[in-house]
Design a protein around this motif. Structure first.
Motif, PDB file in Angstrom:
ATOM      1  N   SER A 133     -59.976  36.906 -26.329  1.00 36.99           N
ATOM      2  CA  SER A 133     -61.063  36.232 -25.624  1.00 36.99           C
ATOM      3  C   SER A 133     -60.955  36.566 -24.148  1.00 36.99           C
ATOM      4  CB  SER A 133     -60.929  34.718 -25.804  1.00 36.99           C
ATOM      5  OG  SER A 133     -60.899  34.383 -27.161  1.00 36.99           O
ATOM      6  N   PRO A 134     -62.091  36.866 -23.496  1.00 39.94           N
ATOM      7  CA  PRO A 134     -62.023  37.176 -22.068  1.00 39.94           C
ATOM      8  C   PRO A 134     -61.680  35.958 -21.218  1.00 39.94           C
ATOM      9  CG  PRO A 134     -64.300  37.210 -22.822  1.00 39.94           C
ATOM     10  CD  PRO A 134     -63.431  37.031 -24.035  1.00 39.94           C
ATOM     11  N   VAL A 135     -61.997  34.761 -21.716  1.00 46.96           N
ATOM     12  CA  VAL A 135     -61.754  33.533 -20.969  1.00 46.96           C
ATOM     13  C   VAL A 135     -60.674  32.729 -21.692  1.00 46.96           C
ATOM     14  CG1 VAL A 135     -62.787  31.407 -20.078  1.00 46.96           C
ATOM     15  CG2 VAL A 135     -64.177  33.488 -20.238  1.00 46.96           C
ATOM     16  N   VAL A 136     -59.658  32.301 -20.931  1.00 48.05           N
ATOM     17  CA  VAL A 136     -58.610  31.451 -21.485  1.00 48.05           C
ATOM     18  C   VAL A 136     -58.561  30.183 -20.644  1.00 48.05           C
ATOM     19  CG1 VAL A 136     -56.147  31.214 -21.991  1.00 48.05           C
ATOM     20  CG2 VAL A 136     -57.282  33.419 -22.321  1.00 48.05           C
TER      21      VAL A 136
ATOM     22  N   ASP B   6     -70.150  36.743 -14.624  1.00 48.73           N
ATOM     23  CA  ASP B   6     -71.198  37.516 -15.297  1.00 48.73           C
ATOM     24  C   ASP B   6     -70.935  37.709 -16.783  1.00 48.73           C
ATOM     25  OD1 ASP B   6     -72.817  37.801 -13.033  1.00 48.73           O
ATOM     26  OD2 ASP B   6     -71.698  39.564 -12.367  1.00 48.73           O
ATOM     27  N   LEU B   7     -70.298  36.718 -17.401  1.00 48.81           N
ATOM     28  CA  LEU B   7     -70.105  36.758 -18.848  1.00 48.81           C
ATOM     29  C   LEU B   7     -71.259  36.014 -19.514  1.00 48.81           C
ATOM     30  CD1 LEU B   7     -66.284  36.091 -19.072  1.00 48.81           C
ATOM     31  CD2 LEU B   7     -67.472  38.238 -19.464  1.00 48.81           C
TER      32      LEU B   7
ATOM     33  N   VAL C  22     -66.017  25.049 -16.425  1.00 48.65           N
ATOM     34  CA  VAL C  22     -65.695  26.267 -17.186  1.00 48.65           C
ATOM     35  C   VAL C  22     -66.935  27.150 -17.274  1.00 48.65           C
ATOM     36  CG1 VAL C  22     -64.996  27.204 -19.425  1.00 48.65           C
ATOM     37  CG2 VAL C  22     -63.854  25.172 -18.514  1.00 48.65           C
ATOM     38  N   LEU C  23     -68.068  26.553 -17.618  1.00 54.42           N
ATOM     39  CA  LEU C  23     -69.304  27.334 -17.741  1.00 54.42           C
ATOM     40  C   LEU C  23     -69.699  27.958 -16.405  1.00 54.42           C
ATOM     41  CD1 LEU C  23     -71.328  25.040 -20.146  1.00 54.42           C
ATOM     42  CD2 LEU C  23     -70.073  27.141 -20.688  1.00 54.42           C
TER      43      LEU C  23
ATOM     44  N   PRO D 107     -56.536  34.783 -12.648  1.00 51.86           N
ATOM     45  CA  PRO D 107     -56.912  33.398 -12.353  1.00 51.86           C
ATOM     46  C   PRO D 107     -58.350  33.315 -11.825  1.00 51.86           C
ATOM     47  CG  PRO D 107     -54.776  33.928 -11.388  1.00 51.86           C
ATOM     48  CD  PRO D 107     -55.372  35.217 -11.893  1.00 51.86           C
ATOM     49  N   ALA D 108     -59.119  32.381 -12.401  1.00 52.15           N
ATOM     50  CA  ALA D 108     -60.515  32.210 -11.980  1.00 52.15           C
ATOM     51  C   ALA D 108     -60.736  30.882 -11.279  1.00 52.15           C
ATOM     52  CB  ALA D 108     -61.436  32.325 -13.189  1.00 52.15           C
ATOM     53  N   GLY D 109     -59.840  29.912 -11.512  1.00 54.80           N
ATOM     54  CA  GLY D 109     -59.986  28.617 -10.873  1.00 54.80           C
ATOM     55  C   GLY D 109     -59.498  27.502 -11.780  1.00 54.80           C
ATOM     56  N   THR D 110     -59.710  26.284 -11.304  1.00 53.56           N
ATOM     57  CA  THR D 110     -59.347  25.091 -12.061  1.00 53.56           C
ATOM     58  C   THR D 110     -60.617  24.376 -12.469  1.00 53.56           C
ATOM     59  OG1 THR D 110     -57.309  24.860 -10.799  1.00 53.56           O
ATOM     60  CG2 THR D 110     -58.052  22.927 -12.011  1.00 53.56           C
ATOM     61  N   ALA D 111     -60.708  24.046 -13.730  1.00 54.86           N
ATOM     62  CA  ALA D 111     -61.876  23.330 -14.249  1.00 54.86           C
ATOM     63  C   ALA D 111     -61.481  21.882 -14.533  1.00 54.86           C
ATOM     64  CB  ALA D 111     -62.376  23.993 -15.525  1.00 54.86           C
ATOM     65  N   TYR D 112     -62.356  20.961 -14.152  1.00 55.02           N
ATOM     66  CA  TYR D 112     -62.142  19.542 -14.421  1.00 55.02           C
ATOM     67  C   TYR D 112     -63.139  19.020 -15.447  1.00 55.02           C
ATOM     68  CZ  TYR D 112     -58.874  19.634 -10.608  1.00 55.02           C
ATOM     69  OH  TYR D 112     -57.787  19.930  -9.820  1.00 55.02           O
TER      70      TYR D 112
END
Length: 96
Positions: free
Chosen positions: A22-25, A61-62, A53-54, A43-48
């Motif tokens: 999966s491209p996103v973990v 650009d996914l 995430v979206l 690393p792309a960031g922190t999601a709360y």
């Protein structure tokens, strides 16, 4: 792969991982409920929240719009799915 040089085996293994992972973990929730997100291994960031995430997926650009968030070809959820945002060490206060 017997008789295949080690560097070729490693390249073949890396190709398989790249083509099938999966491209996103999304990693397990931290103590603050945030989940680290990687995209293509970086690393792309922190999601709360799921919306975070979206947003990260969109910024990369996914194609999130035409895939469900539980599609393992797009997102690998570790330590809980798209609706799990509390750390195992944090009490769930949503029902209080």
């Amino acid at each position: 792969m017997a008789g295949t040089p080690g560097c070729v085996r490693a390249a073949q293994s890396a190709w398989w991982w790249h083509e099938h992972a999966s491209p996103v973990v999304v990693l397990p929730p931290a103590s603050d409920g945030g989940r680290q997100v990687t995209i293509h291994g970086k690393p792309a960031g922190t999601a709360y929240s799921l919306f975070d995430v979206l947003d990260l997926v969109h910024r990369a650009d996914l194609p999130a719009e035409d895939r469900a968030v539980d599609d393992p070809e797009l997102i690998e959820w570790q330590g809980g799915g798209p609706y799990d945002w509390n750390s195992p060490n944090t009490p769930d206060t949503a029902n209080e």
